[in-house]
Structure formats: structure tokens, C-alpha cells
Motif scaffolding. Structure first.
Motif, PDB file in Angstrom:
ATOM      1  N   GLN A  15      49.062  45.082  18.555  1.00  0.00           N
ATOM      2  CA  GLN A  15      48.637  46.423  18.971  1.00  0.00           C
ATOM      3  C   GLN A  15      47.754  47.053  17.902  1.00  0.00           C
ATOM      4  N   ALA A  16      48.118  46.868  16.640  1.00  0.00           N
ATOM      5  CA  ALA A  16      47.315  47.413  15.547  1.00  0.00           C
ATOM      6  C   ALA A  16      45.957  46.722  15.454  1.00  0.00           C
ATOM      7  N   ALA A  17      45.935  45.410  15.717  1.00  0.00           N
ATOM      8  CA  ALA A  17      44.694  44.648  15.605  1.00  0.00           C
ATOM      9  C   ALA A  17      43.794  44.818  16.822  1.00  0.00           C
ATOM     10  N   GLY A  18      44.375  45.221  17.950  1.00  0.00           N
ATOM     11  CA  GLY A  18      43.593  45.331  19.168  1.00  0.00           C
ATOM     12  C   GLY A  18      43.327  43.992  19.806  1.00  0.00           C
ATOM     13  N   GLY A  69      59.475  48.332   6.594  1.00  0.00           N
ATOM     14  CA  GLY A  69      59.901  49.479   5.798  1.00  0.00           C
ATOM     15  C   GLY A  69      59.602  49.345   4.326  1.00  0.00           C
ATOM     16  N   MET A  70      58.524  48.665   3.970  1.00  0.00           N
ATOM     17  CA  MET A  70      58.135  48.483   2.570  1.00  0.00           C
ATOM     18  C   MET A  70      56.651  48.134   2.510  1.00  0.00           C
ATOM     19  N   GLU A  71      56.093  48.172   1.305  1.00  0.00           N
ATOM     20  CA  GLU A  71      54.718  47.713   1.114  1.00  0.00           C
ATOM     21  C   GLU A  71      54.742  46.194   1.018  1.00  0.00           C
ATOM     22  N   VAL A  95      46.403  46.723  10.538  1.00  0.00           N
ATOM     23  CA  VAL A  95      47.405  45.650  10.593  1.00  0.00           C
ATOM     24  C   VAL A  95      48.315  45.711   9.364  1.00  0.00           C
ATOM     25  N   GLN A  96      47.736  45.953   8.190  1.00  0.00           N
ATOM     26  CA  GLN A  96      48.559  46.066   6.982  1.00  0.00           C
ATOM     27  C   GLN A  96      49.537  47.226   7.110  1.00  0.00           C
ATOM     28  N   THR A  97      49.069  48.354   7.629  1.00  0.00           N
ATOM     29  CA  THR A  97      49.951  49.513   7.813  1.00  0.00           C
ATOM     30  C   THR A  97      51.081  49.189   8.789  1.00  0.00           C
ATOM     31  N   ALA A  98      50.739  48.513   9.881  1.00  0.00           N
ATOM     32  CA  ALA A  98      51.769  48.128  10.857  1.00  0.00           C
ATOM     33  C   ALA A  98      52.772  47.162  10.237  1.00  0.00           C
ATOM     34  N   ASP A 145      32.208  37.597  12.587  1.00  0.00           N
ATOM     35  CA  ASP A 145      30.938  38.260  12.813  1.00  0.00           C
ATOM     36  C   ASP A 145      31.099  39.759  13.048  1.00  0.00           C
ATOM     37  N   GLU A 146      32.307  40.273  12.863  1.00  0.00           N
ATOM     38  CA  GLU A 146      32.542  41.692  13.054  1.00  0.00           C
ATOM     39  C   GLU A 146      31.945  42.465  11.881  1.00  0.00           C
ATOM     40  N   GLY A 147      31.447  43.654  12.140  1.00  0.00           N
ATOM     41  CA  GLY A 147      30.881  44.476  11.084  1.00  0.00           C
ATOM     42  C   GLY A 147      31.889  44.750   9.983  1.00  0.00           C
ATOM     43  N   GLU A 148      31.391  44.950   8.764  1.00  0.00           N
ATOM     44  CA  GLU A 148      32.284  45.110   7.615  1.00  0.00           C
ATOM     45  C   GLU A 148      33.191  46.322   7.771  1.00  0.00           C
ATOM     46  N   VAL A 149      32.636  47.444   8.208  1.00  0.00           N
ATOM     47  CA  VAL A 149      33.437  48.658   8.341  1.00  0.00           C
ATOM     48  C   VAL A 149      34.521  48.472   9.402  1.00  0.00           C
ATOM     49  N   ALA A 150      34.135  47.917  10.557  1.00  0.00           N
ATOM     50  CA  ALA A 150      35.104  47.698  11.637  1.00  0.00           C
ATOM     51  C   ALA A 150      36.192  46.724  11.199  1.00  0.00           C
ATOM     52  N   ALA A 151      35.810  45.671  10.467  1.00  0.00           N
ATOM     53  CA  ALA A 151      36.789  44.679  10.006  1.00  0.00           C
ATOM     54  C   ALA A 151      37.772  45.310   9.028  1.00  0.00           C
ATOM     55  N   ARG A 152      37.264  46.123   8.115  1.00  0.00           N
ATOM     56  CA  ARG A 152      38.141  46.775   7.137  1.00  0.00           C
ATOM     57  C   ARG A 152      39.138  47.699   7.823  1.00  0.00           C
ATOM     58  N   ARG A 153      38.661  48.448   8.809  1.00  0.00           N
ATOM     59  CA  ARG A 153      39.540  49.359   9.534  1.00  0.00           C
ATOM     60  C   ARG A 153      40.639  48.584  10.276  1.00  0.00           C
ATOM     61  N   ARG A 154      40.249  47.477  10.889  1.00  0.00           N
ATOM     62  CA  ARG A 154      41.214  46.662  11.633  1.00  0.00           C
ATOM     63  C   ARG A 154      42.264  46.065  10.676  1.00  0.00           C
ATOM     64  N   LEU A 155      41.807  45.528   9.558  1.00  0.00           N
ATOM     65  CA  LEU A 155      42.725  44.941   8.590  1.00  0.00           C
ATOM     66  C   LEU A 155      43.664  46.000   8.019  1.00  0.00           C
ATOM     67  N   ARG A 156      43.150  47.203   7.787  1.00  0.00           N
ATOM     68  CA  ARG A 156      43.987  48.278   7.256  1.00  0.00           C
ATOM     69  C   ARG A 156      45.062  48.662   8.267  1.00  0.00           C
TER      70      ARG A 156
END
Length: 396
Positions: free
Chosen positions: A255-258, A221-223, A212-215, A199-210
Motif C-alpha cells: 500500500q505504501a509503495a503503490g 514499532g521501531m526504526e 515504504v521505510q515509514t510503513a 526508470d522512475e524519476g529520482e524525486v518520485a523514487a525517493r518519495r516511494r522509498l520513504r
């Protein structure tokens, strides 16, 4: 577009005879100094770029000789070529530099045919030329970026589809060797607890997922190829060539996901073992949550007994049904779950649930009365744990 003077039209008409020569000079000589231009195919330079230059010069001169408001379709070729260059991978800076240099070369050509006393006409045409450039450059950049965005979205969707097929085991065996993830040997398969709430907003969810992916990328040390989505389903990822995950992997992703995350890790010997490892990782994640382990990094060995007890089947369904008498009392089931997770320590259970120890005793007693499961015996404890895990197991 304002009318131009007769002197300016005469100057433009004089330049019109040099269009082909100017196009050849630009596409072959003038653009040669642009970074990367020398690596373009000769056919592109001699045919497509030269034709675009001719179109641009003639378009400008036509506007000077006979202004037509609007001129529908005048930008079509520029936009079509911009999309084509984007698809072929030409850098945007090279495309825009060629347009800007083309305008400068046209200005030089106008100067070359200007006779003494025609300076005012030259200034008039220069105003017209430079006033038209924002529309040209802006339209080219817009179409290029639109095409690149569409191509990237298509590439991203294809990559996700391949990754999902690999993880699910639906990818044909013949394609395993061609998947673009660097999988030519051992790898790790991860299952990550739900990152973003459904139920999280789309923008907030995208930011959170991004985040976590970055972390995740930084941890290894890779994509890292990953399927991380908002909702209740766990995310999944494959780490090519990784022997062991960082011990602080779960902490860094949390930590990245909060929010506190569970991460299950299962090794695979190669692409053919990935689907089985993915299923096991998902089960390890479920079992770790079901038997009350705190969020963190989980391996199969951490929950080996519970994993075995949670296997579905005919006997499994019968064990799960032992808790049916308390299915309408979620507080009894939750107390049982927490009690087992805390090693049947009544005070620790009470503290975790915010209850008095006597309340815990009463709830456990009512559960025993309804189900006949005796937690005072090792057999009863194992039965209760298996029943809880099996109730959470997916069908089949």
C-alpha cells in the motif's frame, strides 16, 4: 553602508572601552538564562563564546567608527563557530538565541553610556545594529544547517555501509558486537521486492522509498535498519528482536509503495547468522516469484520443495539446459510458467494469459515436442518446475 554622524561615532567610541567587560558579562551572566546554556562546558563559555562575543561587538563598533563596504571575512568567525557548535551538538535554538540576546545586551550597553542630548545618536546606532542582525543570524543558521546536513549524510552513509557489510557477510567478526542496530540476539531478516522502478524519476523514487521505510517502521514499532533502493534489486532489512512479522506486513508495504510487493522473512539467531539469512531470504523471494506464487509474505516453508529444486550446481545447469530448445520462444516459457503456477489447470492458465484454452494446449504441446518434458507425469512436472527455477538462479 551609510555614513554615521560624528555624535554616533563618539558614542560608539565611548562603548569600545567596555568590550571585554561586556563579553564576560554576556558569556557568563546574560546567557545563563538560556535553555541548556548551563550544561555547556566552562571552557566553551569562557574562551570560545566570549571570543565570539568580543568579535561581534568590535565588528559592530568598527562599522560605526569607520564603515568599510563589504568588509571581506567579517562573518568568517561567526560561520566557523556555527559549524563547530553544530559538530558538538549544540541545539540551533540555543545558538540563535545567544546571538539575538547578544544584540540586545549591546543595545543596553549603548544606552548605559548615552548622555542626555545624545538620543538621536543612540537611535542611529540602534538602526545600524538591528539592520545588521538578519545577515548575522541568517549566516549563522545557514552554516549550522549545512554542517548538520553534512554530518547527517556522513552518519547515514556509515550506517548504510555497516548494514550492507552485515548483510553481505563482509563485516569483520570483531565489529559484529559494535554494530549500532541493537543486534544482541535473535532478529528477522527481510527481503523486499523491488520498490521503485529503475526508470522512475529520482524525486518520485525517493518519495516511494520513504513511504515504504515509514510503513516498515510502523509495522514493527521501531526504526528498522533497511537498504531500500530504486532499481531491480530487492531491498533488505533487519528487525532486531522480532519473533514474527505482522501477517499484513506485505499488504501494508504494498500500500505504501503503490504496487504489489513480495516480502520474504527468514529468522536469524544473532548477528553472525544474518548473512546466511539474508541470502536465504533473497532466494525465497526469487523462488516465490519463479514458481508463480502471488505477491505477499513468503517464508522458506512456503517454497521448501521449489527452493530445494532450484539449487544450482552441475546437475542444476543440466536441468536448466533442458529448456534451451524453447529459449527463443518466450511465450512458450511464460505459458509453461503460468501453467505450473496454476496447478496445470488449462482454463485458469488461459484466463491468466488472456488466451483460448486450445492455444494453451498448442503451446504446451510445442514445448513438449522441443524439450521432451512430459507434463503428464509427476517426474516431468517436477523437472519443468526445476528447470524454470534454475534458469532464473544467479550464477554460483
Amino acid at each position: 553602508m551609510p555614513e554615521v554622524s560624528e555624535a554616533a561615532r563618539a558614542l560608539a567610541l565611548r562603548c569600545e572601552a567596555r568590550v571585554n567587560e561586556l563579553a564576560r558579562r554576556m558569556s557568563r551572566d546574560s546567557f545563563a538564562g538560556l535553555p541548556g546554556y548551563d550544561r555547556l562546558p566552562d571552557e566553551m563559555k569562557d574562551v570560545e563564546i566570549a571570543a565570539t562575543v568580543r568579535h561581534g561587538v568590535r565588528l559592530f563598533l568598527r562599522r560605526a567608527l569607520a564603515p568599510e563596504p563589504g568588509e571581506p571575512g567579517a562573518m568568517r568567525l561567526f560561520r566557523e563557530r556555527a559549524a563547530q557548535r553544530a559538530e558538538e551538538g549544540m541545539p540551533l535554538h540555543l545558538l540563535l538565541r545567544s546571538h539575538s540576546l547578544g544584540a540586545y545586551m549591546l543595545w543596553q550597553a549603548l544606552r548605559e553610556v548615552t548622555a542626555p542630548g545624545e538620543e538621536a545618536a543612540l537611535v542611529e546606532l540602534a538602526d545600524l545594529l538591528f539592520a545588521s542582525q538578519p545577515a548575522v543570524v541568517g549566516g549563522v543558521a545557514e552554516r549550522y544547517l549545512d554542517e548538520r546536513s553534512a554530518l547527517e549524510a556522513e552518519r547515514w552513509a556509515q550506517r548504510r555501509s555497516l548494514l550492507r557489510g552485515l548483510l553481505d557477510g563482509t563485516l569483520p567478526a570483531a565489529r559484529l558486537a559494535t554494530v549500532p542496530f541493537g543486534l544482541d540476539g535473535p532478529c528477522l531478516v527481510l527481503a523486499v521486492g523491488a520498490v521503485a522502478a529503475p526508470d522512475e524519476g529520482e524525486v518520485a523514487a525517493r518519495r516511494r522509498l520513504r513511504r515504504v521505510q515509514t510503513a516498515l517502521d510502523h509495522c514493527f514499532g521501531m526504526e528498522v535498519p533497511a537498504l531500500l533502493d530504486s532499481g531491480t534489486e530487492p531491498g533488505r532489512a533487519i528487525v532486531p528482536g522480532a519473533a514474527e512479522p505482522p501477517e499484513d506486513l506485505a499488504r501494508r508495504l504494498s500500500q505504501a509503495a503503490g504496487t504489489a510487493l513480495r516480502v520474504a522473512v527468514v529468522p536469524a539467531g544473532g548477528p553472525g547468522e544474518v548473512p546466511g539469512a539474508a541470502r536465504t531470504a533473497g532466494e525465497v523471494l526469487r523462488v516465490a516469484a519463479g514458481c508463480g506464487l502471488p505477491p505477499g509474505l513468503h517464508r522458506l516453508d512456503d517454497v521448501l520443495l521449489e527452493y530445494h529444486l532450484s539449487r544450482p550446481g552441475e546437475s542444476g545447469r543440466r536441468i536448466a539446459a533442458l529448456l534451451d530448445p524453447v529459449a527463443d520462444r518466450p511465450e512458450l516459457l511464460e505459458t509453461l510458467r503460468v501453467h505450473l503456477a496454476h496447478g496445470q489447470d488449462r482454463r485458469a492458465t488461459a484466463a491468466a494469459l488472456g488466451l483460448h484454452p486450445n492455444t494453451v494446449d498448442n503451446r504446451l504441446a510445442r514445448t513438449a515436442e522441443r524439450t521432451g518434458i512430459d507434463l503428464a507425469t509427476p517426474r516431468g512436472t517436477a523437472t519443468a518446475l526445476a528447470a524454470l527455477l534454475l534458469r532464473d538462479a544467479p550464477e554460483g
